[in-house]
Design a protein around this motif. Structure first.
Motif, PDB file in Angstrom:
ATOM      1  N   UNK A  68       7.616  25.144  52.422  1.00 37.56           N
ATOM      2  CA  UNK A  68       6.621  24.090  52.587  1.00 37.56           C
ATOM      3  C   UNK A  68       7.339  22.821  53.039  1.00 37.56           C
ATOM      4  N   UNK A  69       7.106  22.425  54.287  1.00 40.12           N
ATOM      5  CA  UNK A  69       7.759  21.250  54.869  1.00 40.12           C
ATOM      6  C   UNK A  69       6.805  20.066  54.773  1.00 40.12           C
ATOM      7  N   UNK A  70       7.184  19.054  53.997  1.00 40.63           N
ATOM      8  CA  UNK A  70       6.319  17.897  53.791  1.00 40.63           C
ATOM      9  C   UNK A  70       6.547  16.825  54.854  1.00 40.63           C
ATOM     10  N   UNK A  71       5.486  16.070  55.139  1.00 38.60           N
ATOM     11  CA  UNK A  71       5.530  14.918  56.050  1.00 38.60           C
ATOM     12  C   UNK A  71       6.266  15.243  57.351  1.00 38.60           C
ATOM     13  N   UNK A  72       5.762  16.225  58.065  1.00 33.99           N
ATOM     14  CA  UNK A  72       6.428  16.655  59.296  1.00 33.99           C
ATOM     15  C   UNK A  72       6.449  15.559  60.355  1.00 33.99           C
ATOM     16  N   UNK A 101       3.585  23.577  57.119  1.00 32.17           N
ATOM     17  CA  UNK A 101       3.946  22.200  57.468  1.00 32.17           C
ATOM     18  C   UNK A 101       2.793  21.280  57.086  1.00 32.17           C
ATOM     19  N   UNK A 102       3.118  20.181  56.403  1.00 36.27           N
ATOM     20  CA  UNK A 102       2.106  19.276  55.862  1.00 36.27           C
ATOM     21  C   UNK A 102       2.221  17.893  56.494  1.00 36.27           C
ATOM     22  N   UNK A 103       1.077  17.267  56.730  1.00 37.59           N
ATOM     23  CA  UNK A 103       1.072  15.903  57.261  1.00 37.59           C
ATOM     24  C   UNK A 103      -0.194  15.178  56.832  1.00 37.59           C
TER      25      UNK A 103
END
Length: 287
Positions: A68-72, A101-103
């Motif tokens: 889980x990649x935060x604030x892409x 991916x999260x934004x």
């Protein structure tokens, strides 16, 4: 959204989850992961606050499960290059690893205004889930309140309280800048402090700036806007109310950043980012 998440759980494609702070992006990623064939494998979080070398090392060491990649939108060039390389390798030896991916940015802004490379954007957005803010989900509010009250009551071993119709109206009229996180925090505080089996309007001391969305949106000039410095760029009514709400919370907790973030239902990194965006001095709590 629910149907899209259910379908996403059946695949191993990359999933991009977009939504304002507190709309439940992490919850959605975790739900998809837990309902997928990788549910017994780890879900690793790569936070935006991690240093490049640590972030890249954690990424490169992942061989199974989900990431889980935060604030892409704020990924450095080094992180983007490492992620692109990881996706290249994913097509062979890392085929079982899924990327979430999260934004907090909407889709159009993420494409046009962020520093995310277009090639990487398209590879991460095979499936895109856009979560609406709570102010646009008023028809779901009663059901969400019941869900959180059940959760809070169970955790605290208390009887499920009844929500009066007057209290529901008050909650429906709130702007909810912190979205689901703020809603849960407000309900948890009400349950903890109430001495009754029924929750009434007075159990929800909401901020005035968040409690008059109708008149503020019609006039286009929310309360307190004249006090804002003219050197700042013009903001929409909702942004102005959020800025005032954050400033008020900081004052109430004597500028304790951890307490302010908890009260707002956001993490410290998001608090710092919002304060920078709105020109709020974290040391003084002033705009």
């Amino acid at each position: 959204v629910y149907k899209l998440c259910a379908r996403a759980a059946l695949s191993k494609s990359s999933v991009m989850i977009l939504g304002e702070t507190g709309t439940g992006k992490t919850f959605v990623a975790r739900t998809i992961h837990e309902n997928s064939s990788s549910s017994q494998l780890p879900l690793k979080k790569l936070g935006a606050e991690m240093k490049d070398e640590v972030w890249i090392r954690e990424l490169s060491q992942t061989t199974e499960g989900s990431i889980m990649v935060e604030e892409i939108e704020s990924l450095s060039a080094e992180k983007q290059a490492a992620l692109s390389q990881f996706l290249d390798e994913k097509e062979s030896e890392r085929a079982s690893v899924r990327i979430f991916s999260l934004s907090h940015l909407p889709l159009k802004s993420l494409q046009q205004e962020s520093h995310l490379k277009s090639e990487l954007f398209y590879r991460l957005s095979t499936i895109t889930v856009e979560l609406p803010p709570l102010r646009e989900r008023k028809e779901d509010l009663a059901e969400l309140i019941h869900f959180y009250l059940e959760k809070i009551s169970s955790l605290n071993e208390r009887r499920l309280p009844r929500l009066s119709s007057e209290a529901l109206v008050k909650l429906e009229n709130n702007v909810w800048p912190g979205n689901l996180r703020e809603l849960e925090q407000v309900l948890e505080r009400a349950v903890a402090l109430s001495n009754s089996d029924s929750l009434e309007p007075e159990d929800f001391p909401l901020s005035p700036s968040s409690n008059s969305v109708g008149s503020d949106l019609k006039s286009g000039e929310p309360s307190g806007v004249k006090e804002l410095t003219s050197s700042l760029p013009p903001l929409s009514s909702l942004e102005s109310m959020e800025r005032e709400h954050i400033s008020r919370v900081l004052e109430e907790v004597h500028y304790n950043k951890t307490k302010a973030a908890e009260t707002l239902g956001i993490d410290r990194a998001t608090l710092y980012r919002k304060c920078k965006t709105y020109g709020i001095n974290l040391k003084e709590g002033k705009v």
